[in-house]
Design a protein around this motif. Structure first.
Motif, PDB file in Angstrom:
ATOM      1  N   GLU A   6       0.846  -1.268  -0.130  1.00 51.56           N
ATOM      2  CA  GLU A   6      -0.076   0.111  -0.100  1.00 51.56           C
ATOM      3  C   GLU A   6       0.951   1.152   0.083  1.00 51.56           C
ATOM      4  OE1 GLU A   6      -4.015  -0.705   2.057  1.00 51.56           O
ATOM      5  OE2 GLU A   6      -2.611  -1.212   3.558  1.00 51.56           O
ATOM      6  N   GLU A  45      -2.114   7.840   0.317  1.00 52.65           N
ATOM      7  CA  GLU A  45      -2.953   8.822  -0.708  1.00 52.65           C
ATOM      8  C   GLU A  45      -2.367  10.128  -1.341  1.00 52.65           C
ATOM      9  OE1 GLU A  45      -6.639   9.666   1.412  1.00 52.65           O
ATOM     10  OE2 GLU A  45      -7.023   7.461   1.915  1.00 52.65           O
ATOM     11  N   ASP A 100      -5.741  11.024  -7.895  1.00 50.76           N
ATOM     12  CA  ASP A 100      -5.721   9.602  -7.737  1.00 50.76           C
ATOM     13  C   ASP A 100      -5.972   8.994  -9.443  1.00 50.76           C
ATOM     14  OD1 ASP A 100      -8.190  10.124  -8.406  1.00 50.76           O
ATOM     15  OD2 ASP A 100      -9.270   8.883  -6.734  1.00 50.76           O
ATOM     16  N   SER A 115      -7.640   5.446 -15.110  1.00 45.07           N
ATOM     17  CA  SER A 115      -7.896   4.750 -13.867  1.00 45.07           C
ATOM     18  C   SER A 115      -7.841   5.509 -12.610  1.00 45.07           C
ATOM     19  CB  SER A 115      -7.126   3.432 -13.854  1.00 45.07           C
ATOM     20  OG  SER A 115      -7.205   2.708 -15.047  1.00 45.07           O
ATOM     21  N   LYS A 116      -8.469   4.842 -11.645  1.00 41.77           N
ATOM     22  CA  LYS A 116      -8.378   5.664 -10.316  1.00 41.77           C
ATOM     23  C   LYS A 116      -7.482   4.603  -9.480  1.00 41.77           C
ATOM     24  CE  LYS A 116     -11.148   8.942 -11.104  1.00 41.77           C
ATOM     25  NZ  LYS A 116     -10.525  10.340 -11.071  1.00 41.77           N
ATOM     26  N   ASP A 117      -6.625   5.340  -8.863  1.00 38.83           N
ATOM     27  CA  ASP A 117      -5.706   4.732  -7.916  1.00 38.83           C
ATOM     28  C   ASP A 117      -6.404   4.413  -6.569  1.00 38.83           C
ATOM     29  OD1 ASP A 117      -2.796   3.929  -6.993  1.00 38.83           O
ATOM     30  OD2 ASP A 117      -3.250   5.437  -5.738  1.00 38.83           O
ATOM     31  N   LYS A 118      -6.135   3.172  -6.067  1.00 40.41           N
ATOM     32  CA  LYS A 118      -6.717   2.772  -4.659  1.00 40.41           C
ATOM     33  C   LYS A 118      -5.948   2.750  -3.619  1.00 40.41           C
ATOM     34  CE  LYS A 118     -10.829   3.160  -6.462  1.00 40.41           C
ATOM     35  NZ  LYS A 118     -11.706   4.140  -5.806  1.00 40.41           N
ATOM     36  N   THR A 160      -8.211   0.357 -13.118  1.00 36.52           N
ATOM     37  CA  THR A 160      -9.731   0.134 -12.463  1.00 36.52           C
ATOM     38  C   THR A 160     -10.844   0.320 -13.567  1.00 36.52           C
ATOM     39  OG1 THR A 160      -9.765   2.269 -11.650  1.00 36.52           O
ATOM     40  CG2 THR A 160      -8.490   0.611 -10.072  1.00 36.52           C
ATOM     41  N   ASN A 192     -15.069   0.827 -12.782  1.00 30.19           N
ATOM     42  CA  ASN A 192     -16.358   1.017 -11.686  1.00 30.19           C
ATOM     43  C   ASN A 192     -17.480   0.983 -12.211  1.00 30.19           C
ATOM     44  OD1 ASN A 192     -17.235   1.344  -9.167  1.00 30.19           O
ATOM     45  ND2 ASN A 192     -17.174   3.694  -9.263  1.00 30.19           N
ATOM     46  N   GLU A 210     -13.531  -2.036  -9.031  1.00 29.73           N
ATOM     47  CA  GLU A 210     -13.188  -1.262  -7.763  1.00 29.73           C
ATOM     48  C   GLU A 210     -13.921  -1.888  -6.710  1.00 29.73           C
ATOM     49  OE1 GLU A 210     -13.941   2.824  -7.762  1.00 29.73           O
ATOM     50  OE2 GLU A 210     -12.805   3.239  -9.536  1.00 29.73           O
ATOM     51  N   ASP A 211     -14.805  -3.004  -6.804  1.00 31.97           N
ATOM     52  CA  ASP A 211     -15.388  -3.577  -5.655  1.00 31.97           C
ATOM     53  C   ASP A 211     -14.607  -4.844  -5.330  1.00 31.97           C
ATOM     54  OD1 ASP A 211     -17.783  -1.861  -5.414  1.00 31.97           O
ATOM     55  OD2 ASP A 211     -18.627  -2.677  -7.127  1.00 31.97           O
ATOM     56  N   PHE A 229     -11.305  -4.708  -4.364  1.00 30.97           N
ATOM     57  CA  PHE A 229      -9.931  -4.653  -3.441  1.00 30.97           C
ATOM     58  C   PHE A 229      -9.964  -5.190  -1.983  1.00 30.97           C
ATOM     59  CE2 PHE A 229      -9.291  -1.786  -7.193  1.00 30.97           C
ATOM     60  CZ  PHE A 229      -8.175  -1.840  -7.348  1.00 30.97           C
TER      61      PHE A 229
END
Length: 243
Positions: free
Chosen positions: A90, A93, A174, A192-195, A211, A213, A229-230, A232
């Motif tokens: 990880e 943010e 992100d 994409s969106k970084d998580k 990603t 979504n 995204e669901d 992760f």
């Protein structure tokens, strides 16, 4: 007396008279010559300094806000992290105000070059992560290998490879653009969106997730263009964090 001698005498007398006049004026009126001297100095300096004014000098040491620097350093630290894959890592943010900056991860020989770039396209920081390649997860292969009902955890070629080597562009907090290092080209690549979650492969590369979504579906589904995204939370359950 010949002509040349006469000219020398006239020139000499003229110089003496001018010199005497300057002395007298400076004695009786010191401020009278100031503007003339300044004008003369300026006329001499202009041709010299004019060229310098037209040169675009950049700061030798550029700086970013401390939050931006911390984020960049954390990305570099994540790319250099130890641990035997496959495992998960990880990173921090993205801070507010990151829209004025970009992080570019690009491949150079067998190394990753990580650059922090400001809105003037100036490189604020540049570091090399040796023997690591920038990469992105291949969504379908990753889903089939780790999240499907019949997962496949063996190394390739037994199981499909989980990632591809690619340049990465992080911008607007992100957002990630995969396959580009240039903001002008990002429209050609999927956003994409970084998580905050990255995948460390068996060979040590650290890969980011494209990603996809689906706001109408809260289930973890197989997506072609990106990891749902669901998924992760499920990824964290199925794959251990790097030690």
């Amino acid at each position: 007396m010949n002509k040349k001698a006469t000219i020398k005498i006239v020139v000499g007398i003229t110089i003496l008279l001018v010199f005497l006049a300057v002395i007298l004026i400076s004695f009786f009126c010191p401020t009278c010559l100031a503007s003339s001297i300044a004008y003369g100095a300026e006329s001499v300096a202009d041709p010299i300094l004019g060229g310098l004014r037209n040169e675009k000098f950049e700061k030798t040491s550029l700086k970013a806000h401390s939050d931006i620097e911390t984020m960049y350093n954390d990305i570099v630290k994540t790319l250099r992290a130890d641990g035997e894959g496959p495992c998960m890592l990880e990173h921090q943010e993205f801070p507010d105000g990151f829209e004025d900056y970009e992080i570019v991860l690009s491949l150079e020989e067998e190394n990753t070059i990580a650059q922090l770039i400001n809105k003037k396209d100036q490189v604020v920081r540049k570091k090399t992560i040796a023997n690591r390649k920038p990469c992105a997860v291949l969504p379908q292969n990753f889903y089939n290998n780790f999240l499907d009902e019949t997962p496949c955890h063996a190394p390739p070629p037994t199981c499909p490879i989980n990632y591809r080597v690619a340049d990465l562009l992080f911008t607007d907090n992100d957002d990630i653009y995969i396959g580009t290092r240039n903001r002008d080209d990002k429209s050609k690549n999927k956003e994409s969106k970084d998580k905050g979650l990255v995948f460390k492969t068996r060979d040590g590369n650290v890969c980011f997730f494209p990603t996809d979504n689906d706001r109408w579906n809260d289930n973890c589904d197989n997506k072609i263009k990106g990891i749902d995204e669901d998924c992760f939370d499920e990824i964290k359950e199925e794959i251990l964090m790097c030690s």
